[in-house]
Scaffold this active site. Structure first.
Site, mmCIF file in Angstrom:
data_model
loop_
_atom_site.group_PDB
_atom_site.id
_atom_site.type_symbol
_atom_site.label_atom_id
_atom_site.label_comp_id
_atom_site.label_asym_id
_atom_site.label_seq_id
_atom_site.Cartn_x
_atom_site.Cartn_y
_atom_site.Cartn_z
ATOM 1 N N GLU A 1 0.886 -1.175 0.000
ATOM 2 C CA GLU A 1 0.000 0.000 0.000
ATOM 3 C C GLU A 1 0.914 1.213 0.000
ATOM 4 O O GLU A 1 1.545 1.509 1.022
ATOM 5 C CB GLU A 1 -0.878 0.007 1.256
ATOM 6 C CG GLU A 1 -1.832 -1.163 1.369
ATOM 7 C CD GLU A 1 -2.862 -1.194 0.265
ATOM 8 O OE1 GLU A 1 -3.236 -0.125 -0.234
ATOM 9 O OE2 GLU A 1 -3.276 -2.304 -0.112
ATOM 10 N N CYS B 1 -2.286 8.667 3.057
ATOM 11 C CA CYS B 1 -2.045 8.310 1.659
ATOM 12 C C CYS B 1 -3.283 8.627 0.816
ATOM 13 O O CYS B 1 -3.174 8.895 -0.372
ATOM 14 C CB CYS B 1 -1.623 6.865 1.524
ATOM 15 S SG CYS B 1 -2.730 5.738 2.346
#
Ligand code: ADP
Length: 480
Positions: A218, A252
């Protein structure tokens, strides 16, 4: 084995993983019910200690009190979800024969866990990102080692000590240290889960590739938010401000760039500026009186200040914010930006919101896709059909319609980065299944002394077998 918290050298990591490896078979053989017992007790422990964990998170990161308090219940929710879902995913699957020739074989697919999973995590959501990927691994029957960020090791260490404190089997451990400790974990485990920068993700993928162990990454994002002219502009502005400045923009999936259709541009700007100006910024304590806290490190402040300066140099206007004092960066709205500016291309990971006027839907989509990242995106419109059209054209692992990163709270859905934003997925079915390997177990229903295709080959037997194969391979009458 007690939970090890001070490991640093590769040798220590190797010994720790060996201990986990030794403990894992007994954990796997507890079965889902036995493992579920411990996960439920751990969920109680997390909720009982949520306040202590939140204080520790706030101390390490400077998060606001709301954001510090979200992580423990978020993990508890993931435990609840996967305990409910796991029986459907981990149970034996009996397959029907695909061909008449395999009818005499009983065909069963079982899921078996990777023995030891390593989870290497960043500093922005230290507790959540360390545990939400470990929970499904434990439920699947793996042992797990977490390597938290060197910037924020304490809360994770406390939480993993909690696993030992409830008396659970020694299948969860913590490794301290920086990049070398992370690399040592990659060198030892059977599956690598990583959340962090694209640069480090690439290094991990290379190493895992050499070892031929699977991994799930990720990575970074540069999430766009598109506002079409027919949108509820008030909701879009509220969402954009929260999406860009939540956790001081250190997410993010935070809103990193905004594209607004020309007809709604001025209205949207006015509202966003007023809402940003109203944010309460400061160094938070255990109280709900602040909206935005400081950044985690000087390195982050440096990136944000560079992006703002570069944008201004190239002609952007700072509508609100722009000032920096220590690690406190005032939430900053930038207008008149374009794609020559770093703030529209590189991940900022800070409290900035660059906004660009676009001609129409196609223009917005083209700019949104003009990025090496593809984590998630948002689109605001009152027209469900146009929302679906935008979603189908965006290169992103998640699209939130009239919302921002709502997908993070939907445990049922996979969270996956496209392009340079990741490989694999967390959450959803895949978030658990990835920690397992499927094992095919085939058992003959009848056991003649020898099968038609075995030795010795002969014109009669082999010819018969080949004719039957050709007949079956050609499909049954209905398929022809
Ligand atoms: P950031 O730059 O935002 O701190 P990183 O991607 O560098 O993010 O770090 C995320 C996690 O990866 C941290 O726990 C860090 O210690 C770890 N890490 C850094 N370099 C490596 C590496 N080469 N191998 C494995 N883990 C690493």
């Amino acid at each position: 084995m007690t939970t090890e918290t001070t490991v640093a050298s590769a040798l220590d990591v190797s010994a720790l993983v060996a201990d986990l490896r030794a403990a894992q078979p007994a954990w796997e053989s507890l079965g889902l019910e036995g493992r579920g017992y411990w996960l439920r007790r751990y969920r109680t422990w997390l909720l009982d200690h949520a306040d202590e964990l939140a204080r520790s998170l706030q101390e390490e990161t400077g998060k606001t009190w709301v954001e510090a308090n979200i992580e423990a219940p978020y993990v508890a929710d993931v435990i609840t979800y996967y305990l409910r879902r796991a029986p459907h995913l981990l149970g034996e699957r009996r397959h029907r024969a695909h061909s008449p020739l395999t009818l005499p074989k009983r065909q069963v697919e079982v899921r078996r866990p990777f023995p030891v999973v390593g989870n290497i995590t960043p500093w922005n959501f230290p507790l959540a990102l360390s545990l939400i990927d470990v929970v499904p691994a434990l439920i699947a029957g793996s042992a797990a080692v977490v390597k938290p960020s060197e910037l924020t090791p304490n809360t994770v260490r406390t939480a993993i000590d909690g696993w030992a404190a409830i008396g659970a089997p020694p299948v969860l451990a913590c490794v301290s240290g920086a990049g070398e400790s992370g690399a040592a974990v990659v060198d030892e485990v059977d599956f690598v889960q990583f959340t962090g920068s694209t640069r480090t993700g690439r290094a991990i993928a290379q190493r895992a590739g050499e070892r031929l162990v699977p991994y799930s990454l990720e990575l970074g994002g540069k999430d766009p938010l598109i506002v079409l002219a027919d949108a509820d502009i008030e909701r879009a502005a509220n969402a954009a401000v929260w999406g860009a400045f939540c956790n001081a923009g250190q997410m993010c999936t935070s809103v990193e760039r905004v594209y607004v259709e020309a007809a709604a541009y001025d209205d949207f700007l006015t509202r966003v500026v007023a809402k940003t100006r109203a944010l309460r910024v400061g160094t938070p304590g255990p109280d709900f009186n602040l909206d935005v806290g400081p950044l985690v490190s000087d390195a982050q402040v440096e990136i944000v200040s560079r992006h703002i300066a570069d944008a201004v140099d190239k002609g952007a206007r700072v509508l609100v914010g722009g000032s920096i004092s220590g690690k406190l960066v005032q939430p900053t709205v930038l207008a008149d930006v374009d794609h020559t500016m770093n703030c529209m291309r590189e991940e900022t990971f800070g409290p900035t919101m660059p906004i660009m006027k676009v001609d129409d839907l196609a223009h917005a989509v083209a700019l949104a896709n003009d990025s090496e990242y593809g984590l998630s995106a948002s689109v605001f419109t009152r027209d469900a059909r146009r929302a679906r059209e935008v979603a189908s054209r965006l290169e992103a692992g998640a699209v939130n319609v009239n919302d921002v990163f709502a997908n993070l709270f939907t445990a049922t859905l996979p969270m996956s980065g496209w392009k340079k934003s990741g490989i694999g997925a967390r959450m959803g079915d895949h978030g658990l299944l990835k920690y397992t390997r499927s094992q095919a177990v085939v058992t003959p229903r009848i056991t003649p002394r020898r099968e038609l295709q075995w030795y010795p080959y002969s014109r009669l037997r082999s010819g018969l077998m080949l004719r039957a194969l050709r007949w079956a391979a050609g499909g049954l009458p209905g398929d022809r």
